[in-house]
Design a protein around this motif. Sequence first.
Motif, PDB file in Angstrom:
ATOM      1  N   UNK A 266       0.545  -1.108   0.096  1.00 26.82           N
ATOM      2  CA  UNK A 266      -0.336  -0.185   0.245  1.00 26.82           C
ATOM      3  C   UNK A 266       0.933   1.133  -0.068  1.00 26.82           C
ATOM      4  N   UNK A 267       1.169   1.996  -1.394  1.00 27.64           N
ATOM      5  CA  UNK A 267       2.314   3.388  -1.120  1.00 27.64           C
ATOM      6  C   UNK A 267       1.535   3.745  -0.239  1.00 27.64           C
ATOM      7  N   UNK A 268       0.440   4.369  -0.204  1.00 26.31           N
ATOM      8  CA  UNK A 268      -0.098   5.230   0.244  1.00 26.31           C
ATOM      9  C   UNK A 268      -1.547   5.530   0.388  1.00 26.31           C
ATOM     10  N   UNK A 269      -2.642   5.709   1.442  1.00 29.08           N
ATOM     11  CA  UNK A 269      -4.025   6.235   1.221  1.00 29.08           C
ATOM     12  C   UNK A 269      -3.987   8.060   0.767  1.00 29.08           C
ATOM     13  N   UNK A 270      -5.235   8.261   0.531  1.00 30.32           N
ATOM     14  CA  UNK A 270      -5.862   9.168  -0.408  1.00 30.32           C
ATOM     15  C   UNK A 270      -7.133   9.818  -0.236  1.00 30.32           C
ATOM     16  N   UNK A 271      -7.816  10.225   0.204  1.00 27.64           N
ATOM     17  CA  UNK A 271      -8.959  11.410   0.459  1.00 27.64           C
ATOM     18  C   UNK A 271      -8.992  12.247  -1.366  1.00 27.64           C
ATOM     19  N   UNK A 272     -10.411  11.846  -1.886  1.00 29.16           N
ATOM     20  CA  UNK A 272     -11.641  11.773  -2.759  1.00 29.16           C
ATOM     21  C   UNK A 272     -12.624  12.715  -2.408  1.00 29.16           C
ATOM     22  N   UNK A 273     -13.158  12.948  -1.120  1.00 28.60           N
ATOM     23  CA  UNK A 273     -14.107  13.989  -0.967  1.00 28.60           C
ATOM     24  C   UNK A 273     -15.327  14.314  -1.821  1.00 28.60           C
ATOM     25  N   UNK A 274     -14.054  15.358  -2.929  1.00 29.40           N
ATOM     26  CA  UNK A 274     -14.340  16.724  -2.807  1.00 29.40           C
ATOM     27  C   UNK A 274     -15.075  16.493  -4.441  1.00 29.40           C
ATOM     28  N   UNK A 275     -15.875  16.039  -4.559  1.00 28.62           N
ATOM     29  CA  UNK A 275     -16.487  15.920  -5.753  1.00 28.62           C
ATOM     30  C   UNK A 275     -17.867  16.315  -6.194  1.00 28.62           C
ATOM     31  N   UNK A 276     -17.787  16.199  -8.044  1.00 32.32           N
ATOM     32  CA  UNK A 276     -18.911  16.692  -7.989  1.00 32.32           C
ATOM     33  C   UNK A 276     -20.012  15.697  -9.608  1.00 32.32           C
ATOM     34  N   UNK A 277     -20.979  15.574  -9.594  1.00 40.05           N
ATOM     35  CA  UNK A 277     -21.505  13.954  -9.895  1.00 40.05           C
ATOM     36  C   UNK A 277     -21.489  12.689  -9.999  1.00 40.05           C
ATOM     37  N   UNK A 278     -20.673  13.212  -8.741  1.00 39.35           N
ATOM     38  CA  UNK A 278     -20.168  11.564  -7.968  1.00 39.35           C
ATOM     39  C   UNK A 278     -18.486  11.335  -9.086  1.00 39.35           C
ATOM     40  N   UNK A 279     -17.623  12.515  -9.524  1.00 37.01           N
ATOM     41  CA  UNK A 279     -16.685  12.350 -10.066  1.00 37.01           C
ATOM     42  C   UNK A 279     -15.530  12.987  -9.439  1.00 37.01           C
ATOM     43  N   UNK A 280     -14.171  12.590  -8.964  1.00 40.09           N
ATOM     44  CA  UNK A 280     -13.951  13.513  -7.855  1.00 40.09           C
ATOM     45  C   UNK A 280     -13.318  14.944  -9.026  1.00 40.09           C
ATOM     46  N   UNK A 281     -13.064  16.193  -8.167  1.00 41.54           N
ATOM     47  CA  UNK A 281     -12.100  17.124  -8.787  1.00 41.54           C
ATOM     48  C   UNK A 281     -11.036  17.548  -7.783  1.00 41.54           C
ATOM     49  N   UNK A 282     -10.754  17.096  -6.322  1.00 38.89           N
ATOM     50  CA  UNK A 282      -9.198  17.697  -5.770  1.00 38.89           C
ATOM     51  C   UNK A 282      -9.484  15.960  -5.119  1.00 38.89           C
ATOM     52  N   UNK A 283      -7.203  15.646  -4.920  1.00 39.40           N
ATOM     53  CA  UNK A 283      -7.389  14.792  -4.110  1.00 39.40           C
ATOM     54  C   UNK A 283      -6.482  14.868  -3.378  1.00 39.40           C
ATOM     55  N   UNK A 284      -6.149  14.738  -2.132  1.00 41.85           N
ATOM     56  CA  UNK A 284      -5.232  14.591  -1.496  1.00 41.85           C
ATOM     57  C   UNK A 284      -4.458  12.813  -0.557  1.00 41.85           C
ATOM     58  N   UNK A 285      -2.656  13.446  -0.476  1.00 43.04           N
ATOM     59  CA  UNK A 285      -2.378  12.481   0.382  1.00 43.04           C
ATOM     60  C   UNK A 285      -1.250  13.055   0.955  1.00 43.04           C
ATOM     61  N   UNK A 286      -1.045  12.086   1.869  1.00 40.58           N
ATOM     62  CA  UNK A 286      -1.938  11.067   2.316  1.00 40.58           C
ATOM     63  C   UNK A 286      -3.080  11.348   3.274  1.00 40.58           C
ATOM     64  N   UNK A 287      -4.514  10.339   3.441  1.00 33.64           N
ATOM     65  CA  UNK A 287      -5.634  10.555   3.606  1.00 33.64           C
ATOM     66  C   UNK A 287      -5.602  11.371   5.327  1.00 33.64           C
ATOM     67  N   UNK A 288      -6.654  12.766   5.499  1.00 34.69           N
ATOM     68  CA  UNK A 288      -6.142  13.131   6.346  1.00 34.69           C
ATOM     69  C   UNK A 288      -7.793  12.925   7.105  1.00 34.69           C
ATOM     70  N   UNK A 289      -6.905  13.380   8.342  1.00 34.69           N
ATOM     71  CA  UNK A 289      -8.479  13.525   9.471  1.00 34.69           C
ATOM     72  C   UNK A 289      -8.510  11.919   9.195  1.00 34.69           C
ATOM     73  N   UNK A 290      -8.081  10.351   9.743  1.00 35.78           N
ATOM     74  CA  UNK A 290      -8.267   8.969  10.019  1.00 35.78           C
ATOM     75  C   UNK A 290      -7.389   9.078  11.593  1.00 35.78           C
TER      76      UNK A 290
END
Length: 591
Positions: A232-256
């Motif tokens: 597992x190279x890294x986690x990512x958060x991809x929650x910022x979406x519109x129409x269920x398609x990602x707009x902004x992603x980040x690594x590693x996934x924060x706030x976990x």
Amino acid sequence: MAARPTPHRPFRSVLIANRGEIAVRIARACKDAGLRSIAVYADPDRSALHTTIADEAWALGGTTAANSYLVVDKLLDIAQRSGAEAIHPGYGFLSERADFAQAVIDAGLVWIGPPPEAIEKLGDKVSARHIAQKAGAPLVAGTKDPVAGSDEVVEFAREHGLPIAIKAAFGGGGRGLKVARAESEVRELFDSAVREATAAFGRGECFVERYLDSPRHVETQCLADSHGNVQVVSTRDCSLQRRHQKLVEEAPAPFLTDQQNAQLVSSSKAILKEAGYIGAGTCEFLVGADGTISFLEVNTRLQVEHPVTEEVAGVDLVREQFRIAAGEEISPVDPIARGHSFEFRINGEDAGRGFLPSPGPVQRFEAPSGPGVRVDSGVRSGDEVSGAFDSMLAKLIVTGATRREALERSRRALAEFTIEGLPTVLPFHRLVVEDPAFAPEDPAAPFEVHTRWIETEFDGEIPPGPLPAPGEDPEGREAVVVEVDGRRVEVSLPASLRAPAAPVAQRRKRAHREASASASGNSVSAPMQGTIVKVMVEDGQHVADGDLLLVLEAMKMEQPITAHRSGVVTNLDAEVGATVSAGAALCAIED
């Protein structure tokens, strides 16, 4: 009979079965690795950036994905004619098609991707759920197999409650995904999901599962080799979406929490080992507001957002794909993430008009630079963005030592980024990096963004973008593209030698005039350039405010057009398959 070639072996040349920024990304990795890169292109992409970055480019013919990038025989024929030894599918198109992977292997080529059997098992989301269950991954309620029709979807909703998610079994990237919140909309949303999935992936089967409201979308970037090692190279958060398609992603996934991270990593490794996976892949999960983790799917390919993982892990994922396909071994130890990275997808969409697809000319493209800034682009100044393909123009990747520093650099880089000629999502990105829900001042504050945050809570005001301005032909010399035996060759000629007519400029001016057309109080106009894929009404029909009139499709996304008032449909000028420009009158609704 000749012995069947082994799927993993060294190779010296790679055919890139894709277009746009991912084709550019792969071609550059080929150059770094000392491999010959071979691009392919549809007619609208004859002068696209990926055709000039690669060592050579070959014509597929055709103007749409269906008659170019999705035609297996064309790709294999070019591979044979160009002397390619391997094929990299990128993402989208045929990247998750097991039959394509098998055809590549059967043709004696190296497939830079997972085994066809793993694609088959994990690419079908229903089968993937079965594997996840065997691996002990957490799951929400869902159908065991694809549904036969909308009646089954209604029955599932009545049994398990709403909202529900209708998902393309062989899809991804938000296409073929619809969320029904009322029983009355289930049937139409099912039909729309099937159409989108068929258009984007060639298969329309769908399954249904309970939809978690306001979840985060968290995933793991994984690598697995043919020697049994899984990272597992890294986690990512991809929650910022519109129409269920990602707009902004980040690594590693924060706030976990540490426990959540551990569960994501262990579940991902168990799933890939259960599936016999080899190559790069992504395990996706939803994290509910109460912290519950639920397995979503496995993407059996490289992800659009892979650069943020590369930045924090110090790993070139495309070159790792090359190494794994060549039979080399990866470390069984997971990399340690350093710093924080964001990716902002720069799409040709009008954020001020609900993120409507907005194809058109790229008159000016000036990317930012400076510390921590990387831009992966598929376009440049002077290009024309077609409505026949995906809306993404580029990706802005910004990295810092901490999430706060990465945000600070992101604000600066987004302010520097200039694109003119068509609307983009840059105005949205500039607002979201200042929004306390996404960028809280207190690092200990809760992360408020979820997958429907843009639609339900984002309150930033974004003015509609200007309509594309008419393009101007360049002076001086002009690059002319010709084809010799199907191979792309670019020739530089004095501009004075070109034909006196300027059809491209005329077409742009005409499109500008049509898009500028004003609408009366009774008129229903196209909000974007697109193709009509469904007409629900006819002249003389009575409709109510909010009734579905027709469906437009552009850049692989459907846009329903609904009645803005009650009345009778008149002057209907819409038929399935017709292409309309932004602002074109579709019908009127009279008293």
